[in-house]
Write an enzyme that holds these catalytic residues in place. Structure first.
Site, PDB file in Angstrom:
ATOM      1  N   SER A   5       7.414   7.942   7.228  1.00 38.53           N
ATOM      2  CA  SER A   5       6.420   6.868   7.320  1.00 38.53           C
ATOM      3  C   SER A   5       7.058   5.493   7.429  1.00 38.53           C
ATOM      4  O   SER A   5       7.801   5.055   6.541  1.00 38.53           O
ATOM      5  CB  SER A   5       5.508   6.921   6.087  1.00 38.53           C
ATOM      6  OG  SER A   5       4.699   5.772   6.082  1.00 38.53           O
ATOM      7  N   HIS A  30       5.436   8.463  11.448  1.00 42.11           N
ATOM      8  CA  HIS A  30       4.106   8.279  10.861  1.00 42.11           C
ATOM      9  C   HIS A  30       3.843   6.781  10.713  1.00 42.11           C
ATOM     10  O   HIS A  30       4.658   6.054  10.134  1.00 42.11           O
ATOM     11  CB  HIS A  30       4.069   8.982   9.499  1.00 42.11           C
ATOM     12  CG  HIS A  30       2.731   8.969   8.843  1.00 42.11           C
ATOM     13  ND1 HIS A  30       1.744   9.880   9.146  1.00 42.11           N
ATOM     14  CD2 HIS A  30       2.223   8.165   7.882  1.00 42.11           C
ATOM     15  CE1 HIS A  30       0.681   9.638   8.399  1.00 42.11           C
ATOM     16  NE2 HIS A  30       0.940   8.599   7.623  1.00 42.11           N
ATOM     17  N   ASP A  32       1.196   3.893   9.400  1.00 38.53           N
ATOM     18  CA  ASP A  32       0.069   3.634   8.506  1.00 38.53           C
ATOM     19  C   ASP A  32      -0.565   2.277   8.796  1.00 38.53           C
ATOM     20  O   ASP A  32      -0.024   1.244   8.409  1.00 38.53           O
ATOM     21  CB  ASP A  32       0.561   3.618   7.049  1.00 38.53           C
ATOM     22  CG  ASP A  32       0.954   5.005   6.568  1.00 38.53           C
ATOM     23  OD1 ASP A  32       0.116   5.913   6.657  1.00 38.53           O
ATOM     24  OD2 ASP A  32       2.105   5.166   6.117  1.00 38.53           O
ATOM     25  N   MET A  34      -3.480  -0.301   7.954  1.00 38.59           N
ATOM     26  CA  MET A  34      -4.428  -0.597   6.862  1.00 38.59           C
ATOM     27  C   MET A  34      -5.165  -1.891   7.162  1.00 38.59           C
ATOM     28  O   MET A  34      -4.587  -2.811   7.742  1.00 38.59           O
ATOM     29  CB  MET A  34      -3.665  -0.760   5.545  1.00 38.59           C
ATOM     30  CG  MET A  34      -2.824   0.442   5.171  1.00 38.59           C
ATOM     31  SD  MET A  34      -1.973   0.143   3.618  1.00 38.59           S
ATOM     32  CE  MET A  34      -0.913   1.583   3.565  1.00 38.59           C
ATOM     33  N   HIS A  63      -1.854   6.957  11.578  1.00 40.04           N
ATOM     34  CA  HIS A  63      -2.795   7.193  10.474  1.00 40.04           C
ATOM     35  C   HIS A  63      -3.573   5.910  10.232  1.00 40.04           C
ATOM     36  O   HIS A  63      -3.032   4.952   9.679  1.00 40.04           O
ATOM     37  CB  HIS A  63      -1.982   7.626   9.237  1.00 40.04           C
ATOM     38  CG  HIS A  63      -2.794   7.802   8.000  1.00 40.04           C
ATOM     39  ND1 HIS A  63      -2.223   7.848   6.740  1.00 40.04           N
ATOM     40  CD2 HIS A  63      -4.130   7.958   7.802  1.00 40.04           C
ATOM     41  CE1 HIS A  63      -3.163   8.023   5.830  1.00 40.04           C
ATOM     42  NE2 HIS A  63      -4.333   8.085   6.447  1.00 40.04           N
ATOM     43  N   MET A  65      -6.041   3.818   8.318  1.00 36.99           N
ATOM     44  CA  MET A  65      -6.778   3.655   7.056  1.00 36.99           C
ATOM     45  C   MET A  65      -7.648   2.425   7.221  1.00 36.99           C
ATOM     46  O   MET A  65      -7.438   1.383   6.582  1.00 36.99           O
ATOM     47  CB  MET A  65      -5.792   3.498   5.890  1.00 36.99           C
ATOM     48  CG  MET A  65      -5.176   4.818   5.485  1.00 36.99           C
ATOM     49  SD  MET A  65      -3.673   4.567   4.543  1.00 36.99           S
ATOM     50  CE  MET A  65      -2.517   4.420   5.874  1.00 36.99           C
ATOM     51  N   MET A 134      -4.521  13.768   2.025  1.00 32.66           N
ATOM     52  CA  MET A 134      -3.827  12.729   1.262  1.00 32.66           C
ATOM     53  C   MET A 134      -3.460  13.298  -0.104  1.00 32.66           C
ATOM     54  O   MET A 134      -4.308  13.828  -0.817  1.00 32.66           O
ATOM     55  CB  MET A 134      -4.706  11.495   1.071  1.00 32.66           C
ATOM     56  CG  MET A 134      -4.940  10.662   2.330  1.00 32.66           C
ATOM     57  SD  MET A 134      -3.443  10.170   3.220  1.00 32.66           S
ATOM     58  CE  MET A 134      -2.572   9.213   1.979  1.00 32.66           C
ATOM     59  N   ASP A 172       0.450  13.789   2.863  1.00 34.86           N
ATOM     60  CA  ASP A 172       0.945  12.419   2.916  1.00 34.86           C
ATOM     61  C   ASP A 172       0.836  11.770   1.539  1.00 34.86           C
ATOM     62  O   ASP A 172      -0.269  11.620   1.012  1.00 34.86           O
ATOM     63  CB  ASP A 172       0.098  11.655   3.943  1.00 34.86           C
ATOM     64  CG  ASP A 172       0.523  10.216   4.137  1.00 34.86           C
ATOM     65  OD1 ASP A 172       1.584   9.817   3.619  1.00 34.86           O
ATOM     66  OD2 ASP A 172      -0.215   9.483   4.834  1.00 34.86           O
TER      67      ASP A 172
HETATM   68  C1  DX5 Z   1      -0.156   5.811   1.855  1.00 31.15           C
HETATM   69  C2  DX5 Z   1       0.341   6.099   3.237  1.00 31.15           C
HETATM   70  C3  DX5 Z   1       1.552   6.943   3.246  1.00 31.15           C
HETATM   71  C4  DX5 Z   1       2.753   6.300   2.599  1.00 31.15           C
HETATM   72  C5  DX5 Z   1       3.542   7.396   1.934  1.00 31.15           C
HETATM   73  O1  DX5 Z   1      -1.340   5.101   1.944  1.00 31.15           O
HETATM   74  O2  DX5 Z   1      -0.647   6.776   3.986  1.00 31.15           O
HETATM   75  O3  DX5 Z   1       1.877   7.390   4.560  1.00 31.15           O
HETATM   76  O4  DX5 Z   1       3.570   5.626   3.496  1.00 31.15           O
HETATM   77  O5  DX5 Z   1       4.557   6.824   1.196  1.00 31.15           O
HETATM   78  P1  DX5 Z   1       5.385   7.638   0.105  1.00 31.15           P
HETATM   79  O6  DX5 Z   1       6.012   8.798   0.820  1.00 31.15           O
HETATM   80  O7  DX5 Z   1       6.345   6.638  -0.391  1.00 31.15           O
HETATM   81  O8  DX5 Z   1       4.389   8.108  -0.932  1.00 31.15           O
HETATM   82 ZN    ZN Z   2      -0.064   7.789   5.968  1.00 31.09          ZN
END
Ligand code: DX5
Ligand code: ZN
Length: 213
Positions: A5, A30, A32, A34, A63, A65, A134, A172
């Protein structure tokens, strides 16, 4: 498969992060996204990701969010993304969104928060390429893996078999060698790992260790 990620990468030096990453055994990157609304944090947006996509040589596992992810199908497509993951909890018309993603030429993934039961996937599982469970509450890296996720993986395996779905199962959040092994044993296909990989003294090696589980 392994999908490190980007959230845990050094944003001040993404070019050098992508140098080791492109040569590593990681399968996907990956990403993320947000919005500060669906989750209580903001990460990065498309102006930044455009540059990441240019220097990343691996398929992008995006991904989202965010609320109303259907508004951004074209932006994700423009990145050249392989897979677009949307949250079940963010889509009133999930079936329509999944087909918009397919029509844009991408693989479609549906993501469930920890409190959302696997049973809600009954009528969409056969239409998607991946289900992301998740294993932490989304919004932040570096959290602890929620053990109940392992039961959900097993329940999801049964649901996929029953509905004739060929979707991959991804987890994840809080993935390290120990939780990664438990997830693999429960039937996970794709492990996302942020801090475990990017904060490791040797990230290439961390990827190899996870891939070898
Ligand atoms: C959390 C993200 C994850 C995050 C995971 O909201 O969706 O992808 O980057 O990070 P680690 O592996 O550090 O928990
Ligand atoms: Zn993620």
């Amino acid at each position: 498969m392994i999908s490190p990620s980007l959230l845990a990468a050094n944003f001040a030096n993404l070019e050098s992060e992508m140098e080791w990453f492109n040569k590593s055994c990681a399968d996907w990157l990956h990403i993320d996204v947000m919005d500060g609304v669906f989750v209580p944090n903001i990460s990065f947006g498309f102006p930044v990701l455009k540059h990441v996509a240019r220097i990343c040589q691996k398929p992008l596992d995006v991904h989202l969010m965010i609320v109303q992810p259907e508004k951004f199908v074209n932006e994700v497509k423009a990145l050249g993304a392989y897979l677009m993951n949307v949250h079940y909890e963010a889509c009133t018309h999930l079936h329509r969104v999944v087909w918009q993603i397919h029509e844009a030429g991408m693989k479609a993934g549906v993501t469930l928060n920890p409190a959302t039961p696997v049973s809600v996937l009954e009528d969409i599982a056969a239409d998607v390429d991946l289900i992301l469970l998740m294993s932490v509450n989304p919004g932040f890296g570096g959290q602890k893996f929620i053990p109940r996720t392992l039961d959900k993986v097993r329940e999801l395996r049964e649901l996929l078999a029953r509905t004739g779905s060929k979707a991959l199962i991804e987890v994840d959040g809080g993935v390290n060698l120990e939780t990664g092994r438990q997830a693999r044993d429960a039937g996970v296909d794709v492990l996302v790992a942020g801090s475990y990989v990017f904060s490791a003294p040797d990230p290439t090696r961390a990827c190899e260790e996870l891939a070898a589980l």
